[in-house]
Design a protein around this motif. Sequence first.
Motif, PDB file in Angstrom:
ATOM      1  N   ALA A 154       0.811  -1.220   0.000  1.00 56.47           N
ATOM      2  CA  ALA A 154       0.000   0.000   0.000  1.00 56.47           C
ATOM      3  C   ALA A 154       0.845   1.270   0.000  1.00 56.47           C
ATOM      4  CB  ALA A 154      -0.940  -0.008   1.201  1.00 56.47           C
ATOM      5  N   GLU A 155       2.103   1.201   0.436  1.00 55.18           N
ATOM      6  CA  GLU A 155       2.959   2.379   0.496  1.00 55.18           C
ATOM      7  C   GLU A 155       3.668   2.693  -0.819  1.00 55.18           C
ATOM      8  OE1 GLU A 155       3.437  -0.147   3.002  1.00 55.18           O
ATOM      9  OE2 GLU A 155       1.881   0.876   4.145  1.00 55.18           O
ATOM     10  N   THR A 156       3.517   1.852  -1.812  1.00 51.09           N
ATOM     11  CA  THR A 156       4.184   2.053  -3.094  1.00 51.09           C
ATOM     12  C   THR A 156       3.645   3.294  -3.800  1.00 51.09           C
ATOM     13  OG1 THR A 156       4.439  -0.336  -3.339  1.00 51.09           O
ATOM     14  CG2 THR A 156       4.715   0.985  -5.316  1.00 51.09           C
ATOM     15  N   ASP A 157       4.547   4.102  -4.341  1.00 53.13           N
ATOM     16  CA  ASP A 157       4.156   5.279  -5.122  1.00 53.13           C
ATOM     17  C   ASP A 157       3.731   4.796  -6.514  1.00 53.13           C
ATOM     18  OD1 ASP A 157       3.799   7.710  -6.369  1.00 53.13           O
ATOM     19  OD2 ASP A 157       5.920   8.279  -6.303  1.00 53.13           O
ATOM     20  N   LEU A 158       2.458   4.552  -6.665  1.00 51.24           N
ATOM     21  CA  LEU A 158       1.943   3.995  -7.918  1.00 51.24           C
ATOM     22  C   LEU A 158       2.098   4.947  -9.094  1.00 51.24           C
ATOM     23  CD1 LEU A 158      -1.304   2.313  -6.552  1.00 51.24           C
ATOM     24  CD2 LEU A 158       0.905   1.240  -7.015  1.00 51.24           C
ATOM     25  N   ASP A 159       2.113   6.242  -8.832  1.00 49.24           N
ATOM     26  CA  ASP A 159       2.264   7.218  -9.914  1.00 49.24           C
ATOM     27  C   ASP A 159       3.655   7.170 -10.538  1.00 49.24           C
ATOM     28  OD1 ASP A 159      -0.359   8.139  -9.681  1.00 49.24           O
ATOM     29  OD2 ASP A 159       0.200   9.550  -8.092  1.00 49.24           O
ATOM     30  N   ALA A 160       4.636   6.599  -9.828  1.00 44.52           N
ATOM     31  CA  ALA A 160       5.999   6.491 -10.356  1.00 44.52           C
ATOM     32  C   ALA A 160       6.146   5.298 -11.302  1.00 44.52           C
ATOM     33  CB  ALA A 160       7.002   6.364  -9.211  1.00 44.52           C
ATOM     34  N   LEU A 161       5.173   4.404 -11.314  1.00 45.44           N
ATOM     35  CA  LEU A 161       5.229   3.199 -12.147  1.00 45.44           C
ATOM     36  C   LEU A 161       4.411   3.418 -13.412  1.00 45.44           C
ATOM     37  CD1 LEU A 161       4.634   0.598  -9.307  1.00 45.44           C
ATOM     38  CD2 LEU A 161       6.830   1.339 -10.260  1.00 45.44           C
ATOM     39  N   LYS A 162       5.071   3.331 -14.559  1.00 47.97           N
ATOM     40  CA  LYS A 162       4.424   3.582 -15.848  1.00 47.97           C
ATOM     41  C   LYS A 162       4.634   2.399 -16.795  1.00 47.97           C
ATOM     42  CE  LYS A 162       3.708   7.996 -14.859  1.00 47.97           C
ATOM     43  NZ  LYS A 162       2.556   8.266 -14.066  1.00 47.97           N
ATOM     44  N   PRO A 163       3.628   2.037 -17.586  1.00 46.85           N
ATOM     45  CA  PRO A 163       3.813   0.995 -18.595  1.00 46.85           C
ATOM     46  C   PRO A 163       4.992   1.335 -19.512  1.00 46.85           C
ATOM     47  CG  PRO A 163       1.494   1.507 -18.350  1.00 46.85           C
ATOM     48  CD  PRO A 163       2.256   2.538 -17.549  1.00 46.85           C
ATOM     49  N   GLY A 164       5.766   0.312 -19.857  1.00 44.28           N
ATOM     50  CA  GLY A 164       6.935   0.482 -20.709  1.00 44.28           C
ATOM     51  C   GLY A 164       8.216   0.726 -19.940  1.00 44.28           C
ATOM     52  N   MET A 165       8.111   0.988 -18.647  1.00 45.61           N
ATOM     53  CA  MET A 165       9.275   1.255 -17.804  1.00 45.61           C
ATOM     54  C   MET A 165       9.981  -0.057 -17.455  1.00 45.61           C
ATOM     55  SD  MET A 165       9.198   3.144 -14.078  1.00 45.61           S
ATOM     56  CE  MET A 165       8.807   4.743 -14.741  1.00 45.61           C
ATOM     57  N   ASP A 166      11.300  -0.046 -17.506  1.00 43.10           N
ATOM     58  CA  ASP A 166      12.110  -1.200 -17.123  1.00 43.10           C
ATOM     59  C   ASP A 166      12.174  -1.253 -15.599  1.00 43.10           C
ATOM     60  OD1 ASP A 166      13.718  -3.437 -17.641  1.00 43.10           O
ATOM     61  OD2 ASP A 166      15.541  -2.250 -17.460  1.00 43.10           O
TER      62      ASP A 166
END
Length: 86
Positions: A49-61
């Motif tokens: 739940a603490e993960t910054d989901l906005d930092a994760l984007k499709p196509g990102m390694d």
Amino acid sequence: MRTLIGVVAATLLLSTAAFAGQTEGLIKKVDKDALTLTLDDGKSYKLNAETDLDALKPGMDIVIAYDVTNGENVITDMELPDSSAN
């Protein structure tokens, strides 16, 4: 008796290690409602739940360390590309 305890401890360590893993790939999908991340190989991983989901984007390694808990791949650590390198 000490030998038996050592063997049991070693067996427990080996069985625990079998449930941990590491993988890398491209992010295919981030499901913010289910808190899951799917990689380009089709495998899904549970985020905390603490993960910054906005930092994760499709196509990102991404590089992921995970444990298997109750049949789910649960992320314990992840490494994102250094955005300052671009």
